[in-house]
Write an enzyme that holds these catalytic residues in place. Sequence first.
Site, PDB file in Angstrom:
ATOM      1  N   THR A  12      33.740  35.691  52.123  1.00 30.74           N
ATOM      2  CA  THR A  12      33.676  35.219  53.512  1.00 30.74           C
ATOM      3  C   THR A  12      32.402  35.708  54.198  1.00 30.74           C
ATOM      4  OG1 THR A  12      36.074  35.322  53.583  1.00 30.74           O
ATOM      5  CG2 THR A  12      34.948  35.204  55.704  1.00 30.74           C
ATOM      6  N   GLU A 128      26.935  47.314  61.894  1.00 30.33           N
ATOM      7  CA  GLU A 128      27.479  46.698  63.113  1.00 30.33           C
ATOM      8  C   GLU A 128      28.751  45.886  62.843  1.00 30.33           C
ATOM      9  OE1 GLU A 128      25.967  46.831  66.606  1.00 30.33           O
ATOM     10  OE2 GLU A 128      28.122  46.500  66.544  1.00 30.33           O
ATOM     11  N   LYS A 204      38.328  51.509  62.022  1.00 26.40           N
ATOM     12  CA  LYS A 204      37.310  51.170  63.026  1.00 26.40           C
ATOM     13  C   LYS A 204      37.272  52.241  64.124  1.00 26.40           C
ATOM     14  CE  LYS A 204      38.096  46.271  62.061  1.00 26.40           C
ATOM     15  NZ  LYS A 204      38.918  45.100  62.399  1.00 26.40           N
TER      16      LYS A 204
HETATM   17  P1  NAP Z   1      35.986  38.570  50.324  1.00 26.55           P
HETATM   18  O1  NAP Z   1      35.997  37.222  50.932  1.00 26.55           O
HETATM   19  O2  NAP Z   1      37.147  38.998  49.512  1.00 26.55           O
HETATM   20  O3  NAP Z   1      34.650  38.687  49.455  1.00 26.55           O
HETATM   21  C1  NAP Z   1      34.376  39.772  48.613  1.00 26.55           C
HETATM   22  C2  NAP Z   1      33.198  39.391  47.716  1.00 26.55           C
HETATM   23  O4  NAP Z   1      32.839  40.513  46.951  1.00 26.55           O
HETATM   24  C3  NAP Z   1      33.513  38.274  46.738  1.00 26.55           C
HETATM   25  O5  NAP Z   1      32.415  37.422  46.587  1.00 26.55           O
HETATM   26  C4  NAP Z   1      33.797  39.020  45.430  1.00 26.55           C
HETATM   27  O6  NAP Z   1      33.443  38.256  44.281  1.00 26.55           O
HETATM   28  C5  NAP Z   1      32.841  40.179  45.567  1.00 26.55           C
HETATM   29  N1  NAP Z   1      33.311  41.339  44.829  1.00 26.55           N
HETATM   30  C6  NAP Z   1      34.413  42.079  45.071  1.00 26.55           C
HETATM   31  N2  NAP Z   1      34.515  43.087  44.187  1.00 26.55           N
HETATM   32  C7  NAP Z   1      33.446  42.964  43.363  1.00 26.55           C
HETATM   33  C8  NAP Z   1      32.971  43.695  42.238  1.00 26.55           C
HETATM   34  N3  NAP Z   1      33.648  44.750  41.771  1.00 26.55           N
HETATM   35  N4  NAP Z   1      31.832  43.277  41.647  1.00 26.55           N
HETATM   36  C9  NAP Z   1      31.154  42.220  42.115  1.00 26.55           C
HETATM   37  N5  NAP Z   1      31.535  41.487  43.186  1.00 26.55           N
HETATM   38  C10 NAP Z   1      32.674  41.861  43.788  1.00 26.55           C
HETATM   39  O7  NAP Z   1      35.813  39.704  51.450  1.00 26.55           O
HETATM   40  P2  NAP Z   1      35.187  39.522  52.912  1.00 26.55           P
HETATM   41  O8  NAP Z   1      36.235  39.009  53.835  1.00 26.55           O
HETATM   42  O9  NAP Z   1      33.898  38.806  52.821  1.00 26.55           O
HETATM   43  O10 NAP Z   1      34.964  41.060  53.335  1.00 26.55           O
HETATM   44  C11 NAP Z   1      33.914  41.808  52.826  1.00 26.55           C
HETATM   45  C12 NAP Z   1      33.779  43.098  53.617  1.00 26.55           C
HETATM   46  O11 NAP Z   1      33.523  42.804  54.976  1.00 26.55           O
HETATM   47  C13 NAP Z   1      35.036  43.981  53.609  1.00 26.55           C
HETATM   48  O12 NAP Z   1      34.638  45.328  53.606  1.00 26.55           O
HETATM   49  C14 NAP Z   1      35.706  43.643  54.934  1.00 26.55           C
HETATM   50  O13 NAP Z   1      36.513  44.679  55.430  1.00 26.55           O
HETATM   51  C15 NAP Z   1      34.504  43.436  55.826  1.00 26.55           C
HETATM   52  N6  NAP Z   1      34.739  42.595  56.992  1.00 26.55           N
HETATM   53  C16 NAP Z   1      35.251  41.353  56.828  1.00 26.55           C
HETATM   54  C17 NAP Z   1      35.461  40.550  57.941  1.00 26.55           C
HETATM   55  C18 NAP Z   1      35.998  39.160  57.794  1.00 26.55           C
HETATM   56  O14 NAP Z   1      36.168  38.487  58.810  1.00 26.55           O
HETATM   57  N7  NAP Z   1      36.275  38.675  56.599  1.00 26.55           N
HETATM   58  C19 NAP Z   1      35.124  41.033  59.208  1.00 26.55           C
HETATM   59  C20 NAP Z   1      34.566  42.307  59.334  1.00 26.55           C
HETATM   60  C21 NAP Z   1      34.375  43.085  58.205  1.00 26.55           C
HETATM   61  P3  NAP Z   1      34.262  36.933  43.856  1.00 26.55           P
HETATM   62  O15 NAP Z   1      34.024  35.985  44.983  1.00 26.55           O
HETATM   63  O16 NAP Z   1      33.671  36.476  42.611  1.00 26.55           O
HETATM   64  O17 NAP Z   1      35.697  37.381  43.762  1.00 26.55           O
HETATM   65  N1  HSE Z   2      41.604  41.936  59.277  1.00 21.71           N
HETATM   66  C1  HSE Z   2      40.728  42.164  60.378  1.00 21.71           C
HETATM   67  C2  HSE Z   2      41.341  41.651  61.670  1.00 21.71           C
HETATM   68  C3  HSE Z   2      39.399  41.457  60.208  1.00 21.71           C
HETATM   69  O1  HSE Z   2      42.370  40.974  61.649  1.00 21.71           O
HETATM   70  O2  HSE Z   2      40.776  41.934  62.716  1.00 21.71           O
HETATM   71  C4  HSE Z   2      38.335  42.274  59.608  1.00 21.71           C
HETATM   72  O3  HSE Z   2      38.023  43.405  60.351  1.00 21.71           O
END
Ligand code: NAP
Ligand code: HSE
Length: 436
Positions: A12, A128, A204
């Site tokens: 994402t 951030e 957070k």
């Molecule tokens: P996600 O959609 O699950 O994406 C994770 C990515 O990392 C995927 O592309 C996955 O590969 C790759 N990955 C995971 N483990 C790996 C490994 N061991 N080796 C290589 N690649 C690996 O997660 P996300 O929602 O983007 O979140 C990522 C981070 O941002 C997290 O720390 C989350 O807490 C933070 N965050 C997310 C949001 C949000 O709205 N989603 C908001 C704020 C912060 P594959 O695609 O091939 O599985």
């Molecule tokens: N799971 C979190 C939320 C998004 O619902 O706010 C990433 O921080």
Amino acid sequence: MITNVGLLGYGTVGAGVAKIISLEDSLLSQKVGWSLKLARATVRDLDAPRAFPPPPGLLTTDPRDVVGNPDIQVVVEAMGGIEPARTLILKALESGQNVVTANKALLAIHGVEIFAKAKECRREIFFEAAVAGAIPVIRTLKEGLAANRILSVFGILNGTTNYILTRMTQDASSFQDALFEAQSHGYAEADPTADVEGFDAAHKLIILTALAHGVLPSLKDIQVEGITKLDAKDFDFAGELGFTIKLLAVSARNPEDGLLEVRLHPAMIPQGHLLAGVSGVLNAVVIRGHASGDIFLSGAGAGMMATASAVVGDIIEIARLSHSAPAVGKPSLGWQSLTSERIKSPTEIYTRYYLRFTVHDRPGVLAAISGVFSAHNISIAQVIQKGVDPTGSVSLVILTHLAAEKDLQMALSETQKLGVLTAETKLIRVEDFARY
Ligand code: NAP
Ligand code: HSE
């Protein structure tokens, strides 16, 4: 000139970062003074569908194509989890690369080690997106409010739980129905434990505490209570009493004893407070500085583009810094060093309380309960009794004045021995923002 960016993760957040860097090239060049270019992106599965299709050759399964690659100046960790993210970030810093991460769990648990490594290696680590998504709360605390003693930070730091609480407030939904709805909209994970039990927001809150007070508490030192025990009935009573229920993060220095309170729990807040109007998946913070007064920030706390906005903002800042002067390993949290400080334990905290007893509807019950309260020095501010059910039980709501949690817990355990309760007593803290 070009700044090459390598992604660890193309899910994402990673795909959102790729989309902004790819589609906003001329805008970003205007802001930085040269181009940002995506060099490589590490994933697990090369064939998985992607929200923003990567150009051929961008994806790799080998993190060494990103970490330690001398052509890549900025590594963006957007894979999540603790390992291998921790090791890869440390290696990137050791290799002379600057790092951006959105990983609040990692920073909350291993922040001390990671920030120290950045300083030792004279590299930048920016984060951030780790707190409140698109909202620039880190930069506000670190830079905009640097002149202030931060008196308090109050926040709504989790979109999933705020969505659930909004549905329970507006439509009298049960917790389970509201959670199901959050999952069907894609807000809550299939396993929503980290959100609904409060751990995501607590991570957070730990990071905000480090920025606000120069102290990085560990999870075990802070009070964390999620929203799973909230009952639709309490939302009705909250409305009647002029409150809204929110999952509230608090990081404040108590003005009476000078000690830090760091806690996350459901709270009743006055309907007129700025945070009460923050609905749905939005996040918000109110920061009180001794000179600035209250600063209110609100916006999207999660989602592909909102989170990428914060990540790319960090990349731009690093690109500007590292090309205008050599990296100096500035303190990542805005403090030259973190101090350790005792955080008040939950039993030492004073708040007002909303309590809903379910009792037999018979003479002497209110007198018995209020007698216990009086014996424990707890002063009652308001009482509501309503709605006898077919078994003869009734809800008895008591709103207290400021009371010590320790006294309150002792009183509650004594009320259990009175033989008047027919169900578990519900407790929700009532927040008085003016005290800090
Ligand atoms: P996600 O959609 O699950 O994406 C994770 C990515 O990392 C995927 O592309 C996955 O590969 C790759 N990955 C995971 N483990 C790996 C490994 N061991 N080796 C290589 N690649 C690996 O997660 P996300 O929602 O983007 O979140 C990522 C981070 O941002 C997290 O720390 C989350 O807490 C933070 N965050 C997310 C949001 C949000 O709205 N989603 C908001 C704020 C912060 P594959 O695609 O091939 O599985
Ligand atoms: N799971 C979190 C939320 C998004 O619902 O706010 C990433 O921080």
